[in-house]
Design an enzyme around this catalytic site. Structure first.
Site, mmCIF file in Angstrom:
data_model
loop_
_atom_site.group_PDB
_atom_site.id
_atom_site.type_symbol
_atom_site.label_atom_id
_atom_site.label_comp_id
_atom_site.label_asym_id
_atom_site.label_seq_id
_atom_site.Cartn_x
_atom_site.Cartn_y
_atom_site.Cartn_z
ATOM 1 N N CYS A 78 0.837 -1.205 0.000
ATOM 2 C CA CYS A 78 0.000 0.000 0.000
ATOM 3 C C CYS A 78 0.878 1.264 0.000
ATOM 4 O O CYS A 78 1.544 1.527 -0.990
ATOM 5 C CB CYS A 78 -0.993 -0.059 1.155
ATOM 6 S SG CYS A 78 -2.408 0.980 0.850
ATOM 7 N N HIS A 169 -3.374 -4.589 1.762
ATOM 8 C CA HIS A 169 -2.733 -4.935 3.035
ATOM 9 C C HIS A 169 -2.799 -6.445 3.244
ATOM 10 O O HIS A 169 -3.820 -6.956 3.720
ATOM 11 C CB HIS A 169 -3.469 -4.254 4.185
ATOM 12 C CG HIS A 169 -3.261 -2.781 4.252
ATOM 13 N ND1 HIS A 169 -2.386 -2.187 5.129
ATOM 14 C CD2 HIS A 169 -3.809 -1.780 3.528
ATOM 15 C CE1 HIS A 169 -2.403 -0.877 4.959
ATOM 16 N NE2 HIS A 169 -3.256 -0.591 3.990
ATOM 17 N N GLU A 171 -1.305 -7.989 5.487
ATOM 18 C CA GLU A 171 -1.031 -8.257 6.913
ATOM 19 C C GLU A 171 -2.285 -8.115 7.775
ATOM 20 O O GLU A 171 -2.232 -8.340 8.973
ATOM 21 C CB GLU A 171 0.077 -7.317 7.411
ATOM 22 C CG GLU A 171 -0.328 -5.889 7.738
ATOM 23 C CD GLU A 171 -0.636 -5.011 6.524
ATOM 24 O OE1 GLU A 171 -0.661 -5.535 5.382
ATOM 25 O OE2 GLU A 171 -0.892 -3.818 6.714
HETATM 26 N N1 GLN Z 1 -3.551 6.449 0.781
HETATM 27 C C1 GLN Z 1 -2.304 6.205 1.423
HETATM 28 C C2 GLN Z 1 -1.176 6.997 0.764
HETATM 29 O O1 GLN Z 1 -1.376 7.581 -0.250
HETATM 30 C C3 GLN Z 1 -1.970 4.733 1.408
HETATM 31 C C4 GLN Z 1 -3.036 3.994 2.180
HETATM 32 C C5 GLN Z 1 -2.572 2.771 2.881
HETATM 33 O O2 GLN Z 1 -1.374 2.510 3.057
HETATM 34 N N2 GLN Z 1 -3.529 2.039 3.371
HETATM 35 O O3 GLN Z 1 -0.095 7.028 1.273
#
Ligand code: GLN
Length: 196
Positions: A78, A169, A171
């Site tokens: 992410c 994610h 995890e």
């Molecule tokens: N939206 C977040 C970003 O741009 C990432 C979101 C996440 O890690 N769940 O950094």
């Protein structure tokens, strides 16, 4: 195998839990010196602008680039995927700029800020449970990048040599098979590389 989780901001404890369920040891990495002690590094989800800022503040940018150049495995999830990318859509500067891909942040829009689904992932025999939270998407990849999974026609898991990235994610569920895949990357690296 010892897998480190970059512990500047974000979902650190959850990754350590999944690493341990997958059969390796997990440690929180707070200082650059710790990179010498680990067989692989996870950059967790959280907020990429904050993680990037703290990485610069604590000297992690050059240290992680060197760690990658030596062939060590790195897994970005992410926000961690955003941090790995060479190109970010819009006018944002990249952070580590290691992986040959263009990434769009918060790509699912407001209606679908967060959801769960089952994904077919190359290298994992049955669908993987994945949690998306304000997730980024991989809009374009270079030739060296292997696409491991798609969601509704968009790339959400990719690998480039020692680098692995997921939009979601892995995890936050009990399905730790992507962590197992990453640990295998670290084991394969260990076989070709004597001494850390
Ligand atoms: N939206 C977040 C970003 O741009 C990432 C979101 C996440 O890690 N769940 O950094």
């Amino acid at each position: 195998m010892i897998i480190g989780v970059l512990a500047l901001q974000g979902a650190v404890a959850e990754h350590i839990r999944s690493i341990e369920l997958a059969g390796a040891s997990g440690i929180a990495v707070k200082r650059v010196e710790q990179l010498a002690e680990i067989d692989g590094l996870i950059i967790p989800g959280g907020e990429s602008t904050t993680i990037g800022k703290l990485m610069r503040k604590y000297g992690f940018v050059d240290a992680i680039r060197d760690y990658s150049k030596q062939g060590n495995p790195i897994f970005g999830t992410c926000a961690g995927l955003i941090v790995l990318a060479e190109r970010l859509e819009g006018s944002e500067e990249p952070h580590l700029g290691l992986m040959d891909m263009t990434v769009a942040r918060n790509a699912f829009g407001r209606q679908r800020e967060s959801f769960e689904t089952d994904l077919d992932v190359k290298g994992i025999d049955t669908p993987l449970r994945a949690v998306f939270i304000r997730a980024p998407l991989i809009k374009e990849v270079g030739e060296e990048v292997d696409v491991l999974s798609m969601y509704k026609g968009e790339i959400v898991t990719a690998k480039q040599g020692n680098l692995l990235a997921s939009s979601y994610h892995p995890e936050l569920t009990d399905d730790y098979r992507l962590h197992e895949l990453f640990i295998r990357m670290a084991q394969e690296r260990g076989q070709t590389h004597v001494g850390r």
